[in-house]
Design a protein around this motif. Structure first.
Motif, PDB file in Angstrom:
ATOM      1  N   MET A   1       0.543  -1.194   0.104  1.00 32.39           N
ATOM      2  CA  MET A   1      -0.278  -0.182  -0.211  1.00 32.39           C
ATOM      3  C   MET A   1       1.077   1.182   0.307  1.00 32.39           C
ATOM      4  SD  MET A   1      -3.157   1.187  -0.195  1.00 32.39           S
ATOM      5  CE  MET A   1      -3.837   0.054   0.285  1.00 32.39           C
ATOM      6  N   SER A   2       0.549   1.671  -1.152  1.00 34.90           N
ATOM      7  CA  SER A   2       0.902   3.490  -0.770  1.00 34.90           C
ATOM      8  C   SER A   2       0.901   4.318   0.281  1.00 34.90           C
ATOM      9  CB  SER A   2       0.692   4.612  -1.719  1.00 34.90           C
ATOM     10  OG  SER A   2       1.369   3.445  -2.887  1.00 34.90           O
ATOM     11  N   SER A   3       1.806   5.411   0.579  1.00 35.31           N
ATOM     12  CA  SER A   3       1.932   5.652   1.986  1.00 35.31           C
ATOM     13  C   SER A   3       3.172   6.792   1.579  1.00 35.31           C
ATOM     14  CB  SER A   3       3.422   5.407   3.042  1.00 35.31           C
ATOM     15  OG  SER A   3       4.126   4.839   2.576  1.00 35.31           O
ATOM     16  N   LEU A   4       2.679   8.020   2.630  1.00 34.95           N
ATOM     17  CA  LEU A   4       3.908   9.373   2.877  1.00 34.95           C
ATOM     18  C   LEU A   4       5.405   9.087   2.181  1.00 34.95           C
ATOM     19  CD1 LEU A   4       3.585  12.004   2.521  1.00 34.95           C
ATOM     20  CD2 LEU A   4       3.799  11.897   5.011  1.00 34.95           C
ATOM     21  N   GLN A   5       6.149   7.833   3.307  1.00 40.05           N
ATOM     22  CA  GLN A   5       7.015   7.354   3.117  1.00 40.05           C
ATOM     23  C   GLN A   5       7.629   6.947   2.059  1.00 40.05           C
ATOM     24  OE1 GLN A   5       5.057   6.502   5.887  1.00 40.05           O
ATOM     25  NE2 GLN A   5       6.049   7.575   6.931  1.00 40.05           N
ATOM     26  N   MET A   6       6.623   6.416   1.187  1.00 43.24           N
ATOM     27  CA  MET A   6       6.882   5.838  -0.472  1.00 43.24           C
ATOM     28  C   MET A   6       6.775   7.116  -1.116  1.00 43.24           C
ATOM     29  SD  MET A   6       4.419   2.338  -1.039  1.00 43.24           S
ATOM     30  CE  MET A   6       5.181   2.107  -2.739  1.00 43.24           C
ATOM     31  N   ILE A   7       6.257   8.020  -0.903  1.00 46.73           N
ATOM     32  CA  ILE A   7       6.299   9.209  -1.779  1.00 46.73           C
ATOM     33  C   ILE A   7       7.140  10.147  -1.740  1.00 46.73           C
ATOM     34  CG2 ILE A   7       4.804  11.611  -2.410  1.00 46.73           C
ATOM     35  CD1 ILE A   7       2.037  10.399  -1.109  1.00 46.73           C
ATOM     36  N   GLU A   8       7.936   9.709  -0.542  1.00 50.96           N
ATOM     37  CA  GLU A   8       9.011  10.996   0.027  1.00 50.96           C
ATOM     38  C   GLU A   8       9.843  10.266  -0.971  1.00 50.96           C
ATOM     39  OE1 GLU A   8       8.446  11.316   3.672  1.00 50.96           O
ATOM     40  OE2 GLU A   8       7.867  13.095   3.654  1.00 50.96           O
ATOM     41  N   ALA A   9      10.119   8.578  -0.582  1.00 49.35           N
ATOM     42  CA  ALA A   9      11.210   8.084  -1.481  1.00 49.35           C
ATOM     43  C   ALA A   9      11.282   8.156  -2.878  1.00 49.35           C
ATOM     44  CB  ALA A   9      11.664   6.645  -1.295  1.00 49.35           C
ATOM     45  N   ALA A  10      10.142   7.856  -3.796  1.00 49.25           N
ATOM     46  CA  ALA A  10       9.959   8.442  -5.051  1.00 49.25           C
ATOM     47  C   ALA A  10      10.569   9.881  -4.853  1.00 49.25           C
ATOM     48  CB  ALA A  10       8.491   8.605  -5.603  1.00 49.25           C
ATOM     49  N   ALA A  11      10.036  10.582  -4.747  1.00 51.49           N
ATOM     50  CA  ALA A  11      10.560  11.897  -4.830  1.00 51.49           C
ATOM     51  C   ALA A  11      12.221  12.210  -5.193  1.00 51.49           C
ATOM     52  CB  ALA A  11      10.056  12.774  -4.224  1.00 51.49           C
ATOM     53  N   GLU A  12      12.683  11.115  -3.763  1.00 51.67           N
ATOM     54  CA  GLU A  12      14.098  10.579  -3.718  1.00 51.67           C
ATOM     55  C   GLU A  12      14.544  10.305  -5.494  1.00 51.67           C
ATOM     56  OE1 GLU A  12      17.101  12.064  -1.795  1.00 51.67           O
ATOM     57  OE2 GLU A  12      15.557  13.360  -0.630  1.00 51.67           O
ATOM     58  N   ARG A  13      14.301   9.633  -5.538  1.00 52.33           N
ATOM     59  CA  ARG A  13      14.589   8.783  -7.548  1.00 52.33           C
ATOM     60  C   ARG A  13      14.013   9.942  -8.122  1.00 52.33           C
ATOM     61  NH1 ARG A  13      12.546   5.228  -5.033  1.00 52.33           N
ATOM     62  NH2 ARG A  13      10.720   4.745  -6.465  1.00 52.33           N
ATOM     63  N   LEU A  14      13.343  11.127  -8.119  1.00 51.46           N
ATOM     64  CA  LEU A  14      12.704  11.509  -9.247  1.00 51.46           C
ATOM     65  C   LEU A  14      13.301  12.988  -9.337  1.00 51.46           C
ATOM     66  CD1 LEU A  14       8.855  11.016  -9.068  1.00 51.46           C
ATOM     67  CD2 LEU A  14      10.095  10.994 -10.966  1.00 51.46           C
ATOM     68  N   ASN A  15      13.997  12.847  -8.196  1.00 49.59           N
ATOM     69  CA  ASN A  15      14.765  14.223  -8.493  1.00 49.59           C
ATOM     70  C   ASN A  15      15.674  14.307  -9.091  1.00 49.59           C
ATOM     71  OD1 ASN A  15      15.932  16.700  -7.012  1.00 49.59           O
ATOM     72  ND2 ASN A  15      17.253  15.747  -5.839  1.00 49.59           N
ATOM     73  N   GLY A  16      15.945  15.976 -10.509  1.00 47.97           N
ATOM     74  CA  GLY A  16      16.537  15.238 -11.019  1.00 47.97           C
ATOM     75  C   GLY A  16      16.399  15.012 -12.611  1.00 47.97           C
ATOM     76  N   HIS A  17      15.190  13.971 -12.440  1.00 44.60           N
ATOM     77  CA  HIS A  17      14.940  13.513 -13.736  1.00 44.60           C
ATOM     78  C   HIS A  17      12.722  14.146 -14.197  1.00 44.60           C
ATOM     79  CE1 HIS A  17      18.214  10.487 -13.482  1.00 44.60           C
ATOM     80  NE2 HIS A  17      17.942  10.442 -12.394  1.00 44.60           N
ATOM     81  N   ALA A  18      12.177  14.191 -13.136  1.00 48.45           N
ATOM     82  CA  ALA A  18      10.943  15.064 -13.430  1.00 48.45           C
ATOM     83  C   ALA A  18      11.463  16.121 -13.469  1.00 48.45           C
ATOM     84  CB  ALA A  18      10.210  14.901 -12.445  1.00 48.45           C
ATOM     85  N   ARG A  19      10.569  16.923 -13.988  1.00 40.67           N
ATOM     86  CA  ARG A  19      10.199  18.448 -13.948  1.00 40.67           C
ATOM     87  C   ARG A  19       9.087  18.905 -13.098  1.00 40.67           C
ATOM     88  NH1 ARG A  19       9.291  19.014 -20.361  1.00 40.67           N
ATOM     89  NH2 ARG A  19      11.143  19.052 -20.982  1.00 40.67           N
ATOM     90  N   ARG A  20      10.069  19.962 -11.940  1.00 39.28           N
ATOM     91  CA  ARG A  20       8.735  20.858 -10.836  1.00 39.28           C
ATOM     92  C   ARG A  20       7.611  21.073 -11.320  1.00 39.28           C
ATOM     93  NH1 ARG A  20       9.955  21.486  -5.053  1.00 39.28           N
ATOM     94  NH2 ARG A  20       8.856  23.059  -4.713  1.00 39.28           N
ATOM     95  N   THR A  21       7.116  21.516 -11.385  1.00 39.00           N
ATOM     96  CA  THR A  21       6.148  21.902 -12.106  1.00 39.00           C
ATOM     97  C   THR A  21       5.784  23.755 -11.438  1.00 39.00           C
ATOM     98  OG1 THR A  21       4.541  21.506 -11.853  1.00 39.00           O
ATOM     99  CG2 THR A  21       5.525  21.055 -14.190  1.00 39.00           C
ATOM    100  N   PRO A  22       5.550  24.881 -12.110  1.00 41.20           N
ATOM    101  CA  PRO A  22       4.989  25.878 -11.158  1.00 41.20           C
ATOM    102  C   PRO A  22       3.486  25.555 -10.578  1.00 41.20           C
ATOM    103  CG  PRO A  22       5.531  26.568 -13.271  1.00 41.20           C
ATOM    104  CD  PRO A  22       5.792  25.269 -12.998  1.00 41.20           C
ATOM    105  N   LEU A  23       3.425  27.212  -9.622  1.00 40.20           N
ATOM    106  CA  LEU A  23       1.556  27.122  -9.590  1.00 40.20           C
ATOM    107  C   LEU A  23       1.581  28.385 -10.356  1.00 40.20           C
ATOM    108  CD1 LEU A  23       0.928  26.569  -6.028  1.00 40.20           C
ATOM    109  CD2 LEU A  23       0.033  25.295  -7.961  1.00 40.20           C
ATOM    110  N   LEU A  24       1.175  28.230 -11.341  1.00 42.85           N
ATOM    111  CA  LEU A  24       0.332  29.646 -12.144  1.00 42.85           C
ATOM    112  C   LEU A  24      -0.994  30.217 -11.530  1.00 42.85           C
ATOM    113  CD1 LEU A  24       1.009  27.987 -15.680  1.00 42.85           C
ATOM    114  CD2 LEU A  24       2.356  29.392 -13.898  1.00 42.85           C
ATOM    115  N   SER A  25      -1.022  31.266 -12.210  1.00 43.95           N
ATOM    116  CA  SER A  25      -2.735  32.473 -11.453  1.00 43.95           C
ATOM    117  C   SER A  25      -2.302  33.345 -12.713  1.00 43.95           C
ATOM    118  CB  SER A  25      -2.137  32.830 -10.506  1.00 43.95           C
ATOM    119  OG  SER A  25      -1.151  34.168 -10.507  1.00 43.95           O
ATOM    120  N   SER A  26      -3.958  33.714 -12.694  1.00 46.60           N
ATOM    121  CA  SER A  26      -4.149  34.639 -14.199  1.00 46.60           C
ATOM    122  C   SER A  26      -5.059  35.569 -13.563  1.00 46.60           C
ATOM    123  CB  SER A  26      -4.297  34.330 -14.911  1.00 46.60           C
ATOM    124  OG  SER A  26      -5.421  35.110 -15.663  1.00 46.60           O
TER     125      SER A  26
END
Length: 324
Positions: A1-26
């Motif tokens: 089952m997915s958990s916050l710890q799994m998400i944070e570990a995935a973020a480590e593996r994604l670091n430098g590979h995924a784009r960090r997308t911004p928050l846009l407004s208008s």
């Protein structure tokens, strides 16, 4: 089952590979919505949608011997492209099972990323059965589009970014509207927000007539759609919420929202004209919900995830012409 710890570990593996997308407004969108609107443009992610996050998370988490045998996925297009790119970057083979009526752009892009594409008839054939047979025959690891813990963990990294970016903008309480098919992105974001921004409430957004998650949240059990095709929002048409995702959605999400095809098209045009981003219909339903369901949303601010931009050029042209 997915958990916050799994998400944070995935973020480590994604670091430098995924784009960090911004928050846009208008200010134009704020005026329509009657509140502050912040848009998370995952259409700017690699392969044009958030799906790259989950795909990279899943492929990178595999044991080396399993990864080298190759991976298989079934998808109408965005998960397909995400898995194809993640596999290519890891140097492994990918087979993608896609409906024959998927947009040609998505089929072509998936092949261009180096994957083998196997087409099937959405009305008469089961992608699950085809995928299972190929996986068994070739020794491939199946990466499901949403009902897979490592995929959910990867999608949840979107929520980690939202939590931090919203806090930086002084937004600590808001509904977070998420385009929702099987619930992988929504459930991943929900878990991330629970841990890092409990004042932000995730809410699934769907096309009218395909609002299985909205109905499931009302009934408390998994509801199914009567059909899985025949709507312009092809990216988020699924039979029902997932067995893994639904318990998370049920526990953490606010009420679902649904919009018409025309409202999705109007949101595409507004996003292009006001934010300068390109969205596909299924990727625009969260913005459409923020703009056109304002009475069903509370608070001074709302966050909408623009989940994908892999739109057929003719569909995009129609949206702009219909809502100039």
């Amino acid at each position: 089952m997915s958990s916050l710890q799994m998400i944070e570990a995935a973020a480590e593996r994604l670091n430098g590979h995924a784009r960090r997308t911004p928050l846009l407004s208008s200010p134009f969108l704020d005026e329509i919505a009657g509140r502050r609107v912040l848009v998370k443009p995952e259409c700017l992610q690699h392969t044009g949608s958030f799906k790259f996050r989950g795909a990279w998370s899943a492929v990178s988490a595999l044991q080396e011997d399993s990864r080298q045998r190759g991976v298989i996925a079934f998808s109408s297009g965005n998960h397909a492209q995400g898995v194809a790119m993640a596999a290519a970057k890891h140097g492994v083979a990918a087979v993608i099972v896609m409906p024959s009526d998927a947009p040609q752009l998505k089929i072509g892009n998936t092949r261009a990323l180096g994957a083998e594409v196997v087409l099937y008839d959405r009305a008469s054939e089961s992608r699950e059965e085809i995928g299972a047979a190929l996986a068994a025959e070739r020794g491939l690891t199946l990466i499901k589009p949403y009902d897979e813990p490592q995929v959910i963990a990867g999608q949840g990294t979107t929520g980690l970014e939202i939590a931090q970016q919203a806090a930086e903008l002084g937004v600590t309480e808001a509904d977070v509207l998420v385009c929702c098919g099987g619930g992988g992105l929504t459930s991943g974001i929900a878990l991330a927000l629970e841990g890092h921004a409990p004042g932000l409430r995730p809410r699934p957004c769907e096309p009218e007539g395909f609002d299985d998650v909205k109905r499931s949240l009302i009934s408390g059990g998994i509801e199914r759609n009567n059909r899985t095709s025949g709507n312009i929002c092809d990216a988020i048409l699924t039979p029902a919420p997932g067995q893994i995702t639904f318990p998370i959605l049920k526990r953490l999400c606010g009420p679902g929202l649904s919009v018409s095809e025309d409202e999705a098209m109007q949101a595409m045009s507004l996003a292009f004209n006001r934010l300068k981003i390109v969205l596909e219909p299924g990727g625009a339903v969260a913005i459409a919900s923020a703009l056109f369901r304002r009475d069903e949303i509370e608070g001074d601010a709302v966050i909408a995830v623009a989940s994908g931009g892999n739109v057929d050029p003719n569909v995009f042209r129609t949206a702009l012409e219909r809502h100039p």
